[in-house]
Scaffold this active site. Sequence first.
Site, mmCIF file in Angstrom:
data_model
loop_
_atom_site.group_PDB
_atom_site.id
_atom_site.type_symbol
_atom_site.label_atom_id
_atom_site.label_comp_id
_atom_site.label_asym_id
_atom_site.label_seq_id
_atom_site.Cartn_x
_atom_site.Cartn_y
_atom_site.Cartn_z
ATOM 1 N N HIS A 1 -4.901 -5.853 -5.671
ATOM 2 C CA HIS A 1 -6.340 -5.565 -5.730
ATOM 3 C C HIS A 1 -6.989 -6.152 -6.988
ATOM 4 C CE1 HIS A 1 -6.988 -3.223 -2.148
ATOM 5 N NE2 HIS A 1 -5.942 -2.466 -2.414
ATOM 6 N N ASP B 1 0.815 -1.225 0.000
ATOM 7 C CA ASP B 1 0.000 0.000 0.000
ATOM 8 C C ASP B 1 0.841 1.266 0.000
ATOM 9 O OD1 ASP B 1 -2.884 -1.122 1.948
ATOM 10 O OD2 ASP B 1 -2.588 -0.951 -0.207
ATOM 11 N N LYS C 1 -0.434 4.679 -1.248
ATOM 12 C CA LYS C 1 -1.352 5.535 -0.490
ATOM 13 C C LYS C 1 -0.736 6.887 -0.134
ATOM 14 C CE LYS C 1 -4.327 2.020 1.637
ATOM 15 N NZ LYS C 1 -4.769 1.410 2.901
#
Length: 468
Positions: free
Chosen positions: A382, A327, A330
């Site tokens: 994802h 991640d 982000k």
Amino acid sequence: MNKLYTILYVEDEKSIQDFVSVIFKKNNIKNVTFSANGQEALHLYKEEKFDLVITDMFMPIMDGFKLIQEIKILNPKQIFMMVTGLENKDDLIKAIELRVNFFIEKPIKPKKIMSVLNESFDLIAQKKESELARLLLSQYKHSIDNTALVSKADTQGNITYINTKFEEISQYTQEEIVGKNHRILKHKEMPDKVFKDIWKTISAKKIWSGVITNTAKDGSTYIVDSTIIPLLDLNNNIIEYISIRHDITELELYKNSLQKQLDLAVSEVIDTQKEVVYTMGAIGETRSKETGNHVKRVANYSYILAKLAGVSEANAQLLKLASPMHDIGKVGIPDNILNKPGKLTPDEFEIMKEHAYLGYEMLKSSSRDILKTSAIVAYEHHERWDGKGYPRAIEGENIHIFGRITAICDVFDALGSTRCYKKAWPLEKILHLFQKEKAKQFDPNLITLFLANLDKFLKIQSQFKDNI
């Protein structure tokens, strides 16, 4: 038929008013206001707007012709119905010249007036839909003009229009740029093949999307996320092109700066790169107000699941080191979206989804195995087994096994943890979801291995428990 439209009925004969009232009542027509003459009707109209005005042709004080003329001054788009005997051809021509929409002959017949009313209600509905469409288009244009750079070009690619936001960012005025080709904005580092691809795509009546680096009038650089759309006529011929751009200069510069800092940090602390990767992986979690233990748990889960799936020890260790970076993208997502307490809007979710691509872009150019693996994990964790994931909607074994493994481990830990937008799920609910999403969101073989060895993952969960 919509029976809620407001009607102003102007008739000087009380007997006809009473007759029409009975017809309306029988057909459940409500919201009807009666008036005995044009002057009184005009006063009522000024107090309250009506969807339909029905008026007799000849009345005392002010006749129907004068009433229509006065109302048209107030509202040129008013819909009228005139009640007349139609004995005089000149009067009929006069009514037509006033653009009366509908006529009812005297004596009034119930079926006929209801038939004409139905037609008038259809016209009212079309008018309201048209007005709503115009209002929405106006709001959409205002919204776009305030947030995006908009330009239009003719079929030769020459600029025909730019909005204020375009002028502000490019520093060119309408007068300076209209008639010029978009290449006036071309940055020296932008390859010619990009513009050839753009022209090839839009000339084929397809939409082109991508990132373009431009040069402003003063020589400064700005970067835009662009969508160029060919507009077609009724014969499917291109009539012009419209381009909508969003300024992402700060985000791109920040991303490039972060990548340089990341490469430098890894090169300087080669002996402690494992700790560096954990730290950088926790950046995304820290920005979204999560603890660093999330990336530690995901790292260990990923290693266990990789080994269970038959991945070599070396690659399982590599995934363990790389998965904390899943991640990292982000860092490029605005705080108001990242930490929003509650469900994201569709537009906000589209921005949130960009973190997968941003993470990949930050890491893909590294020559180090850990960061190259991290780029794969960031890019594909994802994606869904059924092809409905993002950012590329790839499916099945086309998704790298590192991405498939991390997807399961990340979701398991995220659902089992309290976050700003939700409470932790109970284990039973998580396991039910995994069974439900087996062969949909997740690799079915990996889910089987995960559930069969659940105790190993629960042990890691307990070992790296968050201190709340």
